[in-house]
Design a protein around this motif. Structure first.
Motif, PDB file in Angstrom:
ATOM      1  N   SER A  38       0.786  -1.178   0.064  1.00 51.09           N
ATOM      2  CA  SER A  38      -0.008  -0.120   0.020  1.00 51.09           C
ATOM      3  C   SER A  38       0.943   1.224  -0.008  1.00 51.09           C
ATOM      4  CB  SER A  38      -0.716   0.223   1.320  1.00 51.09           C
ATOM      5  OG  SER A  38      -1.036   1.450   1.637  1.00 51.09           O
ATOM      6  N   THR A  39       0.383   2.166  -0.754  1.00 49.89           N
ATOM      7  CA  THR A  39       1.512   3.365  -1.026  1.00 49.89           C
ATOM      8  C   THR A  39       1.375   4.151   0.379  1.00 49.89           C
ATOM      9  OG1 THR A  39       1.064   3.602  -3.410  1.00 49.89           O
ATOM     10  CG2 THR A  39       1.889   5.661  -2.233  1.00 49.89           C
ATOM     11  N   ASN A  40      -0.019   4.108   0.857  1.00 47.77           N
ATOM     12  CA  ASN A  40      -0.096   4.977   2.060  1.00 47.77           C
ATOM     13  C   ASN A  40       0.612   4.327   3.276  1.00 47.77           C
ATOM     14  OD1 ASN A  40      -1.741   7.232   1.378  1.00 47.77           O
ATOM     15  ND2 ASN A  40      -3.347   5.804   0.928  1.00 47.77           N
ATOM     16  N   LYS A  98       4.500   5.131   3.246  1.00 51.79           N
ATOM     17  CA  LYS A  98       4.639   6.442   3.740  1.00 51.79           C
ATOM     18  C   LYS A  98       5.343   6.213   5.230  1.00 51.79           C
ATOM     19  CE  LYS A  98       0.974   8.924   1.414  1.00 51.79           C
ATOM     20  NZ  LYS A  98      -0.240   9.681   1.676  1.00 51.79           N
ATOM     21  N   GLY A 101      -5.397  -5.140   5.874  1.00 52.15           N
ATOM     22  CA  GLY A 101      -5.721  -4.856   4.584  1.00 52.15           C
ATOM     23  C   GLY A 101      -5.604  -5.481   3.627  1.00 52.15           C
ATOM     24  N   GLY A 102      -6.285  -5.315   2.443  1.00 51.53           N
ATOM     25  CA  GLY A 102      -6.313  -6.183   1.212  1.00 51.53           C
ATOM     26  C   GLY A 102      -6.452  -7.618   1.327  1.00 51.53           C
ATOM     27  N   LEU A 117      -9.033   1.142   7.252  1.00 56.74           N
ATOM     28  CA  LEU A 117      -8.180   1.225   6.232  1.00 56.74           C
ATOM     29  C   LEU A 117      -7.036   1.122   7.099  1.00 56.74           C
ATOM     30  CD1 LEU A 117      -9.703   4.521   4.284  1.00 56.74           C
ATOM     31  CD2 LEU A 117      -9.684   2.201   3.681  1.00 56.74           C
ATOM     32  N   VAL A 118      -5.938   1.167   6.131  1.00 58.12           N
ATOM     33  CA  VAL A 118      -4.451   1.025   6.621  1.00 58.12           C
ATOM     34  C   VAL A 118      -3.552   2.189   5.997  1.00 58.12           C
ATOM     35  CG1 VAL A 118      -4.199  -1.394   7.039  1.00 58.12           C
ATOM     36  CG2 VAL A 118      -3.764  -0.601   4.740  1.00 58.12           C
ATOM     37  N   GLU A 124      -4.503   7.970   9.348  1.00 61.43           N
ATOM     38  CA  GLU A 124      -4.195   8.854   8.189  1.00 61.43           C
ATOM     39  C   GLU A 124      -2.848   8.876   8.154  1.00 61.43           C
ATOM     40  OE1 GLU A 124      -5.849  10.503   6.006  1.00 61.43           O
ATOM     41  OE2 GLU A 124      -7.513   9.757   6.467  1.00 61.43           O
ATOM     42  N   SER A 125      -2.330   8.584   7.025  1.00 61.57           N
ATOM     43  CA  SER A 125      -0.983   8.230   6.826  1.00 61.57           C
ATOM     44  C   SER A 125       0.013   9.662   6.943  1.00 61.57           C
ATOM     45  CB  SER A 125      -0.547   7.674   5.160  1.00 61.57           C
ATOM     46  OG  SER A 125      -1.238   8.514   4.374  1.00 61.57           O
TER      47      SER A 125
HETATM   48  N1  GSH Z   1      -6.336   8.974   3.508  1.00 62.95           N
HETATM   49  C1  GSH Z   1      -5.916   7.593   4.109  1.00 62.95           C
HETATM   50  C2  GSH Z   1      -6.480   6.807   3.186  1.00 62.95           C
HETATM   51  C3  GSH Z   1      -5.941   5.149   3.460  1.00 62.95           C
HETATM   52  C4  GSH Z   1      -6.269   4.168   2.195  1.00 62.95           C
HETATM   53  O1  GSH Z   1      -7.132   4.519   1.558  1.00 62.95           O
HETATM   54  N2  GSH Z   1      -5.573   2.941   2.380  1.00 62.95           N
HETATM   55  C5  GSH Z   1      -5.847   2.180   1.666  1.00 62.95           C
HETATM   56  C6  GSH Z   1      -4.744   1.255   1.335  1.00 62.95           C
HETATM   57  S1  GSH Z   1      -3.384   2.343   0.492  1.00 62.95           S
HETATM   58  C7  GSH Z   1      -6.776   0.671   2.438  1.00 62.95           C
HETATM   59  O2  GSH Z   1      -6.665   0.651   3.566  1.00 62.95           O
HETATM   60  N3  GSH Z   1      -7.586   0.027   1.551  1.00 62.95           N
HETATM   61  C8  GSH Z   1      -8.170  -0.942   1.999  1.00 62.95           C
HETATM   62  C9  GSH Z   1      -7.486  -2.367   2.410  1.00 62.95           C
HETATM   63  O3  GSH Z   1      -6.314  -2.314   2.134  1.00 62.95           O
HETATM   64  O4  GSH Z   1      -8.329  -3.113   2.889  1.00 62.95           O
HETATM   65  C10 GSH Z   1      -4.482   7.361   4.617  1.00 62.95           C
HETATM   66  O5  GSH Z   1      -3.704   8.348   3.704  1.00 62.95           O
HETATM   67  O6  GSH Z   1      -4.027   6.941   5.352  1.00 62.95           O
END
Ligand code: GSH
Length: 206
Positions: free
Chosen positions: A10-12, A15, A33-34, A52-53, A65-66
């Motif tokens: 995950s890009t976030n 970070k 996640g995923g 979310l992660v 929040e990343s």
């Molecule tokens: N604004 C949030 C967005 C977090 C986000 O969208 N995370 C994605 C992965 S990049 C996620 O958790 N997706 C659902 C999953 O992986 O199950 C942040 O920057 O942390």
């Protein structure tokens, strides 16, 4: 010990991971996640109701929040390195962090999802092309900034480089046509030479 929840692709999550590696802070990471799930489990929702992660735990602190995680790690553990104490200079780093989330992330997403996470025959190439065009125009903005300074944060790597650095890896390594952005590429090649970037960011695009 610090605990980071999140899958490494995950890009976030990258970070937060890159910050931890850059600052050489001992931490444990839990896949979530995923395909790993976890984010729907009650104990996780109690930490991050967004499901979310990433999510970071540091003692009593639970933080999602990343970009907030990056700012926290930099402020708490990166004084004199990732954290810039002068408000005006720090605002420049903040600006790039917010720009990535508010401006670049949306057009970047269709490129990444189609090229990396979608079978070739199912890709929406019209959407990819439109998004590539948009991303190319947007990335000319940091390219121009990097023509006159080594890092987005200023003279040395700072928190302002972290979010775009994570996107830059996908941008430069996806099999796509990219406009020539020489200053962005020079900066990306500098990031590539950092052990923390290699460990946290340079992992298979999946
Ligand atoms: N604004 C949030 C967005 C977090 C986000 O969208 N995370 C994605 C992965 S990049 C996620 O958790 N997706 C659902 C999953 O992986 O199950 C942040 O920057 O942390």
């Amino acid at each position: 010990m610090l605990k980071l929840w999140g899958r490494t692709n995950s890009t976030n999550v990258k970070k937060a991971l890159w910050c931890l590696e850059e600052l050489q802070i001992p931490y444990t990471r839990v896949d979530a996640g995923g395909a790993f799930g976890v984010v729907d489990e009650t104990h996780y929702i109690a930490k991050n109701p967004n499901k979310l992660v990433p999510c970071l735990e540091d003692g009593e602190l639970v933080l999602w929040e990343s970009n907030a995680i990056v700012r926290y790690l930099a402020a708490q553990y990166g004084q004199g390195s990732l954290w810039e104490s002068h408000p005006a200079q720090r605002a420049q780093a903040d600006k790039w962090m917010d720009w990535v989330t508010a401006t670049l992330a949306a057009p970047f997403r269709p490129v990444f999802w189609n090229i990396v996470r979608t079978a070739p025959e199912q890709r929406d190439m019209a959407s990819v092309q439109a998004s590539l065009d948009a991303c190319g125009k947007l990335l000319a903005i940091p390219d121009q900034a990097l023509a006159t300074q080594p890092y987005l944060s200023g003279e040395s790597l700072g928190m302002g480089d972290i979010p775009l650095g994570c996107y830059a890896y996908a941008w430069f390594e996806m099999p796509i046509e990219r406009p020539d952005l020489p200053h962005l590429r020079r900066w990306y090649e500098q990031l590539q030479r950092r052990p923390g970037y290699q460990t946290a960011v340079v992992t298979p695009l999946t």
